[in-house]
Design an enzyme around this catalytic site. Structure first.
Site, PDB file in Angstrom:
ATOM      1  N   LYS A 185      -0.565   0.351  -9.885  1.00 36.19           N
ATOM      2  CA  LYS A 185      -1.477   0.445  -9.251  1.00 36.19           C
ATOM      3  C   LYS A 185      -2.572  -0.795  -9.512  1.00 36.19           C
ATOM      4  CE  LYS A 185       0.267   3.714  -6.808  1.00 36.19           C
ATOM      5  NZ  LYS A 185       1.437   3.594  -7.230  1.00 36.19           N
TER       6      LYS A 185
HETATM    7  C1  LIG Z   1       1.377   6.514  -1.436  1.00 40.69           C
HETATM    8  C2  LIG Z   1       1.664   7.236  -2.820  1.00 40.69           C
HETATM    9  N1  LIG Z   1       1.137   8.389  -2.618  1.00 40.69           N
HETATM   10  C3  LIG Z   1       1.358   9.081  -3.899  1.00 40.69           C
HETATM   11  C4  LIG Z   1       2.003   8.346  -4.947  1.00 40.69           C
HETATM   12  C5  LIG Z   1       2.223   9.533  -6.206  1.00 40.69           C
HETATM   13  O1  LIG Z   1       1.460   8.779  -7.472  1.00 40.69           O
HETATM   14  P1  LIG Z   1       1.727   9.391  -8.993  1.00 40.69           P
HETATM   15  O2  LIG Z   1       3.084   8.773  -9.405  1.00 40.69           O
HETATM   16  O3  LIG Z   1       0.254   9.037  -9.761  1.00 40.69           O
HETATM   17  O4  LIG Z   1       1.797  10.689  -8.770  1.00 40.69           O
HETATM   18  C6  LIG Z   1       2.329   7.170  -5.177  1.00 40.69           C
HETATM   19  C7  LIG Z   1       2.885   6.503  -6.323  1.00 40.69           C
HETATM   20  O5  LIG Z   1       3.208   5.452  -6.131  1.00 40.69           O
HETATM   21  C8  LIG Z   1       2.264   6.355  -3.807  1.00 40.69           C
HETATM   22  O6  LIG Z   1       2.350   5.099  -3.506  1.00 40.69           O
END
Ligand SMILES: Cc1ncc(COP(=O)(O)O)c(C=O)c1O
Length: 378
Positions: A185
């Site tokens: 990110k």
């Molecule tokens: C659109 C979206 N939602 C949710 C997530 C999940 O995030 P996390 O890995 O912090 O749980 C991601 C991770 O890449 C994502 O791109």
């Protein structure tokens, strides 16, 4: 075959500031639930133009906690795009609710408000639009829809920290937004997430729930009299983010503008180089949207998965790392039985790939990517 790509796909950008911030948190012995977390939450909320940010261990735990806190569960339907990282869909199932897939706009890769409206049933409780690749979705359309149909609106802003929609930051539109702090990110704490909302009461509840339902935070307990005992009025979880991560997060936020500026430069080189390109199409960016360019995703013009795959192999052969584009969740094993038909999602997932983009990429790295692309013969 190259052993390591000459142009990496993505790299977190850390410097001495993050190292020192982490070291300070360690030296202070406040490694969880302490002052760095409070500071990170405050600064994160400020960037989002919102009143509260609640730090959690990931987007996934944050979104799950939010769904639970809002009482979304069995019998409820939540409308979500299929073209997203599968976490967006999985959390709905974890909460006991049912995901209902909406199709996308193939130009922006974002959930289509019209298809969302068509998918509303008497069981729909919430809409979970996603800011895909960091490019904000049409959140004002979803605000109107949610208000008209009395639905809860939760924005999956996992990728869009620092993006703007109609001049206002991601996190300032929907009543609830959830961000990811994962390594890919725009700012990262390795893993981590933030729930952003103007609802102070809900924020307090989320802070309790991330910490086993405990009525006092560790820091409050530390500062109060020894016989001020905490209570546990609700059943909670351990979804905490550490103060070491939070300290890194504060250092990362201080660099956010510089990160965004670099990403914009790289994206502009790609956008200029891809104008009327014969092989690939760049994403379309609506006038009212300022993306953070968390990812740069393109589609192959002929729509053929074989061309996409051949292009990825070609990039690999010439030392450029790429990734396939965002997945179609409804085609994965756990969701295939639902039989969703989403023509734009399926076409985009089959024909898209992502090009390298990160702040430490150089101008010549980006030019190299375009040069390798120009040598591709389909
Ligand atoms: C659109 C979206 N939602 C949710 C997530 C999940 O995030 P996390 O890995 O912090 O749980 C991601 C991770 O890449 C994502 O791109």
């Amino acid at each position: 075959m190259p052993s390591a790509p000459e142009v990496a796909f993505s790299r977190p950008c850390f410097g001495i500031e993050e190292e020192e911030a982490a070291a300070r948190a360690i030296r202070s012995r406040w490694v969880v639930g302490g002052p760095s977390l409070a500071e990170f939450e405050k600064r994160f909320a400020e960037v989002c133009g919102a009143e509260n940010a609640v730090g959690v261990s990931s987007w996934t735990t944050g979104a799950f906690l939010l769904l639970k806190a809002l009482g979304i569960g069995p019998g409820d339907e939540v409308i979500v795009p299929s073209l997203t990282f599968i976490a967006s869909v999985n959390v709905i199932v974890h909460a006991g609710a049912t995901p209902v897939f909406a199709d996308i706009d193939p130009g922006t890769f974002n959930i289509d408000p019209d298809d969302t409206e068509r998918k509303i049933t008497p069981r729909t409780r919430a809409i979970l639009p996603v800011d895909q690749i960091g490019l904000p979705c049409e959140i004002d359309r979803f605000q109107v829809l949610a208000a008209a149909k009395n639905l809860i609106l939760i924005q999956d802003a996992a990728c869009s920290f620092g993006s703007k929609f109609r001049g206002a930051p991601a996190g300032s539109h929907a009543p609830y937004s959830v961000f990811s702090l994962h390594a890919r990110k725009v700012i990262t704490t390795g893993e981590g997430g933030m729930i952003v909302t103007n609802d102070g009461e809900l924020s307090a509840k989320l802070r309790r729930l991330r910490h086993q339902g405990m009525s006092l935070s560790d820091y409050q307990r530390h500062k109060s009299s020894p016989t001020m005992f905490e209570s546990y009025p609700e059943i909670g979880y351990n979804f905490r983010i550490t103060d070491i991560q939070a300290a890194i997060g504060v250092a990362q936020i201080q660099k956010l503008d510089a990160f965004l500026a670099r990403r914009r430069v790289i994206a502009q080189i790609y956008l200029d180089g891809l104008k009327n390109h014969t092989t690939v199409v760049a994403p379309s960016v609506p006038q009212h949207v300022t993306p953070n360019w968390q990812s740069f995703q393109v589609r192959v013009r002929d729509g053929q998965p074989s061309t996409r795959n051949a292009l990825m192999e070609h990039f690999y052969r010439y030392g450029v790392a790429t990734r396939r584009g965002v997945m179609a969740s409804h085609l994965e094993e756990p969701y295939r039985h639902m039989g969703a038909r989403l023509p734009h999602t399926e076409a985009v997932a089959a024909s898209s790939l992502q090009l390298p983009i990160f702040p430490e990429m150089t101008h010549s790295d980006a030019e190299r990517v375009l040069e390798v692309l120009s040598n591709f013969k389909s």
